[in-house]
Design a protein around this motif. Structure first.
Motif, PDB file in Angstrom:
ATOM      1  N   ARG A   4       0.833  -1.215   0.000  1.00 21.13           N
ATOM      2  CA  ARG A   4       0.000   0.000   0.000  1.00 21.13           C
ATOM      3  C   ARG A   4       0.863   1.260   0.000  1.00 21.13           C
TER       4      ARG A   4
ATOM      5  N   ASP B 104       3.899   1.542  -1.181  1.00 21.25           N
ATOM      6  CA  ASP B 104       4.511   1.669  -2.505  1.00 21.25           C
ATOM      7  C   ASP B 104       3.500   2.163  -3.537  1.00 21.25           C
ATOM      8  N   ALA B 105       2.271   1.674  -3.439  1.00 23.23           N
ATOM      9  CA  ALA B 105       1.231   2.128  -4.375  1.00 23.23           C
ATOM     10  C   ALA B 105       0.975   3.620  -4.185  1.00 23.23           C
ATOM     11  N   ASP B 106       0.945   4.077  -2.928  1.00 24.11           N
ATOM     12  CA  ASP B 106       0.772   5.513  -2.662  1.00 24.11           C
ATOM     13  C   ASP B 106       1.941   6.316  -3.221  1.00 24.11           C
TER      14      ASP B 106
ATOM     15  N   ASP C 151       3.865   5.465  -5.711  1.00 23.38           N
ATOM     16  CA  ASP C 151       3.783   5.444  -7.178  1.00 23.38           C
ATOM     17  C   ASP C 151       2.760   6.455  -7.685  1.00 23.38           C
ATOM     18  N   ARG C 152       1.637   6.586  -6.986  1.00 26.06           N
ATOM     19  CA  ARG C 152       0.633   7.574  -7.391  1.00 26.06           C
ATOM     20  C   ARG C 152       1.172   8.989  -7.282  1.00 26.06           C
ATOM     21  N   ARG C 153       2.087   9.180  -6.333  1.00 25.04           N
ATOM     22  CA  ARG C 153       2.678  10.511  -6.152  1.00 25.04           C
ATOM     23  C   ARG C 153       3.949  10.688  -6.979  1.00 25.04           C
ATOM     24  N   GLY C 154       4.245   9.703  -7.866  1.00 23.15           N
ATOM     25  CA  GLY C 154       5.440   9.813  -8.712  1.00 23.15           C
ATOM     26  C   GLY C 154       6.692   9.325  -8.031  1.00 23.15           C
TER      27      GLY C 154
END
Length: 188
Positions: free
Chosen positions: A169, A171-173, A175-178
């Motif tokens: 989770r 890492d997914a956050d 990734d969403r923030r670049g």
């Protein structure tokens, strides 16, 4: 000796412990689970149970195979996969060492082909009944052994799985923030 389910739980625990970033592939996780249970394939060899496949030599062969496989697949050694697969294999010997063994001789031949049987004085895991496994007697014994395995290994596996989910989770956050790209752990 622990049930196949107990060995798989130990292998899954190794896989999730090795997966600190939460990116291991299902194939990597499955490989750890299968390697943890595989030594009991020697039950198919008359008189071979708890000998070669339960030895440190067998663990060493898993290490060499893992080194070769990761090197061939990616032109370099994937140390995380190699160590995880080796520890998953060794988890079988470890759980068997710390178990009740009503067989004769009791224990396992850790130093095969040298003679000698090894077993801990602290049996954490209960014996399972492998003959006539669907009889009421065997099912009662195996249910009790499985309950003990779940009691001992279940919390470890749960904590490691929850840690892995939390990392996924995060890492997914990121990734969403670049944030940084993720590199999966794969069975090379």
């Amino acid at each position: 000796m622990p049930s196949p389910a107990g060995h798989v739980l130990a292998g899954l625990s190794v896989a999730y412990a090795a997966d600190q970033r939460g990116v291991a592939t299902p194939r990597f996780i499955l490989a750890c689970a299968l390697l943890a249970a595989a030594p009991d394939l020697d039950l198919l060899v008359p008189g071979g149970h708890r000998t070669f496949t339960h030895s440190l030599l067998a663990v060493g062969l898993v290490l060499l195979a893992a080194l070769a496989i990761t090197r061939v697949r990616s032109s370099r050694v994937d140390w995380r996969s190699t160590i995880a697969w080796t520890l998953a294999s060794a988890s079988h010997q470890l759980t068997d060492y710390f178990s009740v063994d009503p067989g004769s001789p009791a224990g396992l031949q850790l130093l095969w082909p040298r003679p000698g049987w090894f077993m801990s004085d602290w049996p954490l895991f209960l014996a399972t009944e492998r003959f006539a496994p669907f009889s009421a007697f065997a099912m009662a014994i195996n249910a009790k052994a499985l309950a003990r395995e779940l009691l001992l290994l279940g919390p470890v596996l749960l904590v490691l799985w929850l840690r892995r989910r939390r990392q996924q989770r995060a890492d997914a956050d990121a990734d969403r923030r670049g944030g940084r790209p993720m590199t999966p752990i794969s069975p090379a």
